[in-house]
Scaffold this active site. Structure first.
Site, PDB file in Angstrom:
ATOM      1  N   SER A 170      -5.594  -2.012  11.599  1.00  0.00           N
ATOM      2  CA  SER A 170      -5.322  -2.987  10.540  1.00  0.00           C
ATOM      3  C   SER A 170      -4.457  -2.299   9.481  1.00  0.00           C
ATOM      4  O   SER A 170      -3.381  -1.818   9.800  1.00  0.00           O
ATOM      5  CB  SER A 170      -6.626  -3.536   9.961  1.00  0.00           C
ATOM      6  OG  SER A 170      -6.364  -4.562   9.028  1.00  0.00           O
ATOM      7  N   THR A 171      -4.932  -2.204   8.244  1.00  0.00           N
ATOM      8  CA  THR A 171      -4.125  -1.640   7.165  1.00  0.00           C
ATOM      9  C   THR A 171      -3.702  -0.207   7.491  1.00  0.00           C
ATOM     10  O   THR A 171      -4.537   0.640   7.774  1.00  0.00           O
ATOM     11  CB  THR A 171      -4.918  -1.646   5.847  1.00  0.00           C
ATOM     12  OG1 THR A 171      -5.470  -2.940   5.633  1.00  0.00           O
ATOM     13  CG2 THR A 171      -4.027  -1.264   4.675  1.00  0.00           C
ATOM     14  N   HIS A 197      -3.843  -6.206  13.078  1.00  0.00           N
ATOM     15  CA  HIS A 197      -3.891  -7.312  12.120  1.00  0.00           C
ATOM     16  C   HIS A 197      -2.553  -7.383  11.383  1.00  0.00           C
ATOM     17  O   HIS A 197      -2.152  -6.419  10.716  1.00  0.00           O
ATOM     18  CB  HIS A 197      -5.010  -7.104  11.099  1.00  0.00           C
ATOM     19  CG  HIS A 197      -6.369  -7.034  11.711  1.00  0.00           C
ATOM     20  ND1 HIS A 197      -7.451  -6.495  11.048  1.00  0.00           N
ATOM     21  CD2 HIS A 197      -6.843  -7.425  12.922  1.00  0.00           C
ATOM     22  CE1 HIS A 197      -8.520  -6.566  11.823  1.00  0.00           C
ATOM     23  NE2 HIS A 197      -8.171  -7.122  12.971  1.00  0.00           N
ATOM     24  N   MET A 287      -9.049  -1.856   7.145  1.00  0.00           N
ATOM     25  CA  MET A 287     -10.071  -2.323   6.213  1.00  0.00           C
ATOM     26  C   MET A 287     -11.070  -3.206   6.946  1.00  0.00           C
ATOM     27  O   MET A 287     -10.691  -3.997   7.802  1.00  0.00           O
ATOM     28  CB  MET A 287      -9.380  -3.100   5.083  1.00  0.00           C
ATOM     29  CG  MET A 287     -10.269  -3.485   3.924  1.00  0.00           C
ATOM     30  SD  MET A 287      -9.280  -4.263   2.595  1.00  0.00           S
ATOM     31  CE  MET A 287      -8.301  -2.871   2.031  1.00  0.00           C
ATOM     32  N   ASP A 290     -13.825  -4.748  11.823  1.00  0.00           N
ATOM     33  CA  ASP A 290     -13.403  -5.310  13.097  1.00  0.00           C
ATOM     34  C   ASP A 290     -13.334  -4.214  14.158  1.00  0.00           C
ATOM     35  O   ASP A 290     -12.857  -3.111  13.900  1.00  0.00           O
ATOM     36  CB  ASP A 290     -12.034  -5.984  12.962  1.00  0.00           C
ATOM     37  CG  ASP A 290     -11.638  -6.730  14.222  1.00  0.00           C
ATOM     38  OD1 ASP A 290     -12.534  -7.279  14.886  1.00  0.00           O
ATOM     39  OD2 ASP A 290     -10.436  -6.759  14.538  1.00  0.00           O
TER      40      ASP A 290
END
Length: 343
Positions: A170-171, A197, A287, A290
């Protein structure tokens, strides 16, 4: 109060973004910049908590401004892109590699039916990114890092029995993915599936950028697509990516899992069901949590799990959640991850 610097060469867009952000009680727009040069000067003088960055600007563009800010005066940067022109999307993804944390499309005009949702997403993202601790970038984007001899092909190949690698991020994920894919041998003997993401519209640009800048072929996944050794398939935004039997992938338009679609948990869980001990899961910077539940299923099925270490993560939430769930076999620094995958 979160202090925000808005950067865009269009006065109309700056005013719109400043108005949207300023309406929130937790945000204060402390400055506006119309060029990359001005953005760098204001970032140094104002030291904002978050910067929203346009990428296409005359003179110094937002990509170069992002690079310089992350080297000189690091701050969380959210790219806010027009999102229609392919070059704009590509530059936005390159800015993620340069240290920006997220990329969003610019909200349309107030008369557009999607305006309220896009405006809320902008405010939510700015608030979330303000929580991220960023550090000065010591190397230019695109550096190959410190991959060892195993990552350069000296190791005889994949771990016996491993038939597929699944990755969740993600991030900070685009830069981490690029670091790993650049360091893997070109003749990777197994397919690689990726859930990253990312906002709709930026997924195809991410796949194209990874395809151009790494030695492996990278494509957006298509429903029913057959798996091929050495090919990297990226989940399209807005749909889950899963294994459909031993040789194909499926795109699943189900509800979000843990607030995410695509969800790394859905990918890892399908790997557990289809391949069990022949699956390798990799959880990278991001973050939230998940992926943790899916990795727990994979590990119970006999698969192996690698997690990026906290020190090399932009945000360590996803690897930390997987570790807390007892779903991690080995914690690995990012610059050694390609070697461990190859091994």
């Amino acid at each position: 109060m979160i202090r925000v610097l808005v950067v865009d060469d269009s006065e109309v867009t700056r005013r719109l973004l400043a108005s949207l952000l300023g309406r929130d009680a937790g945000l204060e727009v402390v400055g506006e910049a119309s060029s990359g040069d001005q953005a760098i000067r204001l970032a140094e003088r104002l030291r904002p908590d978050v910067i929203t960055m346009d990428v296409q600007m005359p003179g110094m563009d937002g990509l170069e401004a992002t690079r310089r800010i992350m080297r000189q005066h690091p701050a969380p940067i959210v790219v806010v892109s027009g999102g229609l022109d392919p070059s704009d999307l590509t530059q936005s993804v390159r800015a993620l590699d340069a240290g920006a944390l997220a990329a969003l499309r610019k909200p349309p005009g107030p008369a557009d039916p999607g305006f309220a949702a896009d405006a809320a997403e902008l405010v939510r993202t700015v608030k979330l990114m303000a929580e991220v601790r960023v550090f000065r970038r010591q190397t230019a984007p695109g550096d190959r890092g410190l991959a060892g001899p195993e990552a350069n092909g000296a190791h005889p190949g994949a771990r016996p029995g491993v038939e597929l690698v699944a990755v969740g991020a993600s991030t900070g994920g685009p830069a981490a993915l690029a670091t790993i894919l650049r360091a893997l041998p070109a003749a990777v003997p197994v397919p690689i599936l990726v859930v990253q993401h990312i906002s709709p519209g930026f997924d195809a640009a991410l796949a194209a950028w990874l395809d151009e800048t790494t030695p492996l072929p990278v494509h957006l996944a298509a429903d029913g697509q057959p798996l091929a050794p050495g090919e990297v398939l990226v989940a399209p935004a807005g749909t889950h990516l899963a294994l459909a039997g031993r040789g194909r992938v499926a795109l699943v338009a189900g509800p979000p899992t843990g607030g995410h679609r695509p969800s790394a948990t859905e990918l890892f869980a399908s790997l557990a069901r289809v391949l069990g001990p022949r699956g390798l899961g990799v959880i990278l910077t991001g973050m939230g949590a998940d992926g943790a539940a899916g990795l727990a299923e994979l590990r119970r099925a006999g698969g192996r799990v690698l997690a990026q270490d906290e020190a090399s993560c932009v945000v360590p939430g996803m690897p930390a959640a997987a570790a807390a769930a007892g779903a991690v076999d080995e914690v690995v620094p990012l610059d050694r991850m390609a070697a461990r995958i190859a091994a």
